[in-house]
Motif scaffolding. Structure first.
Motif, PDB file in Angstrom:
ATOM      1  N   GLU A  62      19.390  32.227  31.700  1.00 47.50           N
ATOM      2  CA  GLU A  62      20.248  31.040  31.717  1.00 47.50           C
ATOM      3  C   GLU A  62      21.716  31.407  31.525  1.00 47.50           C
ATOM      4  O   GLU A  62      22.607  30.601  31.843  1.00 47.50           O
ATOM      5  N   LYS A  63      21.970  32.620  31.023  1.00 51.21           N
ATOM      6  CA  LYS A  63      23.347  33.088  30.879  1.00 51.21           C
ATOM      7  C   LYS A  63      23.803  33.891  32.100  1.00 51.21           C
ATOM      8  O   LYS A  63      24.906  34.439  32.104  1.00 51.21           O
ATOM      9  N   GLY A  64      22.929  33.999  33.105  1.00 53.96           N
ATOM     10  CA  GLY A  64      23.284  34.747  34.304  1.00 53.96           C
ATOM     11  C   GLY A  64      23.168  36.246  34.140  1.00 53.96           C
ATOM     12  O   GLY A  64      23.729  37.007  34.929  1.00 53.96           O
ATOM     13  N   ILE A  65      22.412  36.695  33.130  1.00 52.96           N
ATOM     14  CA  ILE A  65      22.208  38.127  32.882  1.00 52.96           C
ATOM     15  C   ILE A  65      20.799  38.499  33.309  1.00 52.96           C
ATOM     16  O   ILE A  65      19.827  37.884  32.863  1.00 52.96           O
ATOM     17  N   ARG A  66      20.684  39.479  34.168  1.00 53.66           N
ATOM     18  CA  ARG A  66      19.379  39.948  34.630  1.00 53.66           C
ATOM     19  C   ARG A  66      18.900  41.114  33.760  1.00 53.66           C
ATOM     20  O   ARG A  66      19.709  41.941  33.337  1.00 53.66           O
ATOM     21  N   VAL A  67      17.583  41.172  33.527  1.00 53.28           N
ATOM     22  CA  VAL A  67      16.992  42.252  32.727  1.00 53.28           C
ATOM     23  C   VAL A  67      15.798  42.800  33.490  1.00 53.28           C
ATOM     24  O   VAL A  67      14.850  42.068  33.790  1.00 53.28           O
ATOM     25  N   ASN A  68      15.855  44.081  33.806  1.00 46.47           N
ATOM     26  CA  ASN A  68      14.789  44.735  34.555  1.00 46.47           C
ATOM     27  C   ASN A  68      14.498  46.104  33.947  1.00 46.47           C
ATOM     28  O   ASN A  68      15.174  46.537  33.015  1.00 46.47           O
ATOM     29  N   ALA A  69      13.516  46.774  34.496  1.00 48.11           N
ATOM     30  CA  ALA A  69      13.162  48.107  34.007  1.00 48.11           C
ATOM     31  C   ALA A  69      12.775  49.001  35.171  1.00 48.11           C
ATOM     32  O   ALA A  69      12.388  48.526  36.239  1.00 48.11           O
ATOM     33  N   VAL A  70      12.882  50.288  34.957  1.00 47.41           N
ATOM     34  CA  VAL A  70      12.398  51.303  35.889  1.00 47.41           C
ATOM     35  C   VAL A  70      11.276  52.061  35.189  1.00 47.41           C
ATOM     36  O   VAL A  70      11.412  52.432  34.014  1.00 47.41           O
ATOM     37  N   ALA A  71      10.176  52.284  35.914  1.00 44.16           N
ATOM     38  CA  ALA A  71       9.034  53.020  35.370  1.00 44.16           C
ATOM     39  C   ALA A  71       8.873  54.324  36.136  1.00 44.16           C
ATOM     40  O   ALA A  71       8.176  54.368  37.153  1.00 44.16           O
ATOM     41  N   PRO A  72       9.508  55.405  35.680  1.00 48.07           N
ATOM     42  CA  PRO A  72       9.329  56.691  36.356  1.00 48.07           C
ATOM     43  C   PRO A  72       7.938  57.262  36.110  1.00 48.07           C
ATOM     44  O   PRO A  72       7.303  57.001  35.087  1.00 48.07           O
ATOM     45  N   GLY A  73       7.485  58.052  37.068  1.00 43.82           N
ATOM     46  CA  GLY A  73       6.345  58.928  36.843  1.00 43.82           C
ATOM     47  C   GLY A  73       6.856  60.221  36.242  1.00 43.82           C
ATOM     48  O   GLY A  73       7.888  60.236  35.549  1.00 43.82           O
ATOM     49  N   PRO A  74       6.205  61.347  36.497  1.00 44.71           N
ATOM     50  CA  PRO A  74       6.694  62.627  35.964  1.00 44.71           C
ATOM     51  C   PRO A  74       8.032  63.009  36.597  1.00 44.71           C
ATOM     52  O   PRO A  74       8.169  62.970  37.813  1.00 44.71           O
ATOM     53  N   VAL A  75       9.005  63.331  35.766  1.00 40.61           N
ATOM     54  CA  VAL A  75      10.344  63.698  36.236  1.00 40.61           C
ATOM     55  C   VAL A  75      10.743  65.016  35.586  1.00 40.61           C
ATOM     56  O   VAL A  75      10.552  65.205  34.374  1.00 40.61           O
ATOM     57  N   TRP A  76      11.310  65.912  36.368  1.00 42.65           N
ATOM     58  CA  TRP A  76      11.660  67.261  35.915  1.00 42.65           C
ATOM     59  C   TRP A  76      12.992  67.228  35.161  1.00 42.65           C
ATOM     60  O   TRP A  76      14.064  67.317  35.732  1.00 42.65           O
TER      61      TRP A  76
END
Length: 297
Positions: free
Chosen positions: A225-239
């Motif tokens: 409602e404040k115009g702020i988006r909240v998301n996430a990234v789910a990586p797999g295995p990362v070197w």
């Protein structure tokens, strides 16, 4: 494959190094230099197109790995970056500063341990003093330590460090930063494939990553409602340096992914850029999976 080759066709399973890797172990928190093969943060490949022009960003754990790749990509997209790092990671942090400044943007390295609420308050205060606002907050810093002997080997000290680094700090930073994020801004959290397919030897870490998914979805509904988006990234295995610093066996790291290899940090950064950009204006409460083919809910 580099970003310059993105329009050409190449097998993604062979685009970056595949295991088996040389056996290598380091003391925590780990260092980029000794890693073999060296991680790719996009130094020679990422090309920006102004997607984040003028954005003021705060990033935790920006000294190496995914954090360094995100800092580099954000800068080349036109953003200024304040990033946190542990005091012992000062040498790594200087390289991130160089990459951001070479892109013509402001880089502020903030040494601190975000397990303490007051340090999180200082991070937000410094960002507001320097930038006037926070357009994008990226909660990326995390701690893990493999315990192949199971739950009995997870000490209260380790459990406390994992939870405070991965959850408490995220909570505090979001709470403190939200009043300074204008409409159109966003928060991006780093969860993991471990949230959905937990490895027994990373039980406490996986638990926190599952909590991050729930936190992201709940906070998104609170702030929309404040115009702020909240998301996430789910990586797999990362070197990243976290791997030789926290896992006992690195030779076959990433082989379990359907692509048969770990991701390079440079392959994660575009997901954060997209979620921070105007192109994701109708996306909130989502988790972008970047797992190398592991199916997730």
């Amino acid at each position: 494959m580099t970003m310059n080759d993105a329009r050409s066709s190449q097998d993604p399973t062979t685009a970056h190094p595949r295991p088996d890797f040389p056996d290598q172990n380091q003391e925590h928190p780990g260092w980029t230099g000794p890693m073999d093969p060296p991680p790719d943060h996009g130094e020679d490949s990422y090309r920006g197109s102004g997607l984040l022009e003028g954005a003021k960003t705060v990033l935790t754990g920006g000294d190496s790995g995914i954090g360094r790749a995100v800092a580099l990509a954000f800068a080349r997209e036109g953003a200024d970056v304040l990033f946190t790092h542990l005091p012992e990671e000062a040498d790594e942090a200087r390289e991130t500063v160089r990459l951001v400044e070479d892109a013509g943007r402001t880089a502020i390295a903030f040494p601190c341990d975000i397990r303490e609420e007051e340090r999180c308050r200082e991070v937000v205060g410094r960002a507001v003093n320097e930038f006037g606002r926070i357009d994008v907050l990226v909660n990326n810093a995390a701690y893990q330590m493999s315990q192949p002997d199971g739950i009995g080997a997870i000490t209260t000290e380790q459990f406390d460090r994992v939870v405070r680094t991965n959850l408490y700090a995220m909570f505090w930073l979001c709470k403190l930063a939200a009043p300074h994020i204008p409409s159109g801004g966003s928060i991006i959290n780093t969860t993991s494939v471990q949230a959905y397919k937990p490895s027994p030897h990373l039980l406490d870490y996986a638990m926190t990553k599952g909590a991050i998914v729930t936190f992201t979805q709940g906070l998104a509904q609170m702030l929309v409602e404040k115009g702020i988006r909240v998301n996430a990234v789910a990586p797999g295995p990362v070197w990243t340096p976290l791997i030789p610093a926290t896992l006992p066996d690195t030779a076959e790291f990433g082989k379990q992914a359907p692509m048969g290899r770990p991701a390079q940090p440079a392959e994660m950064a575009p997901a954060y850029v997209f979620l921070a950009s105007r192109h994701a204006s109708f996306i909130t409460a989502e988790v972008m999976n970047a797992t190398g083919g592991t199916p997730l809910p």
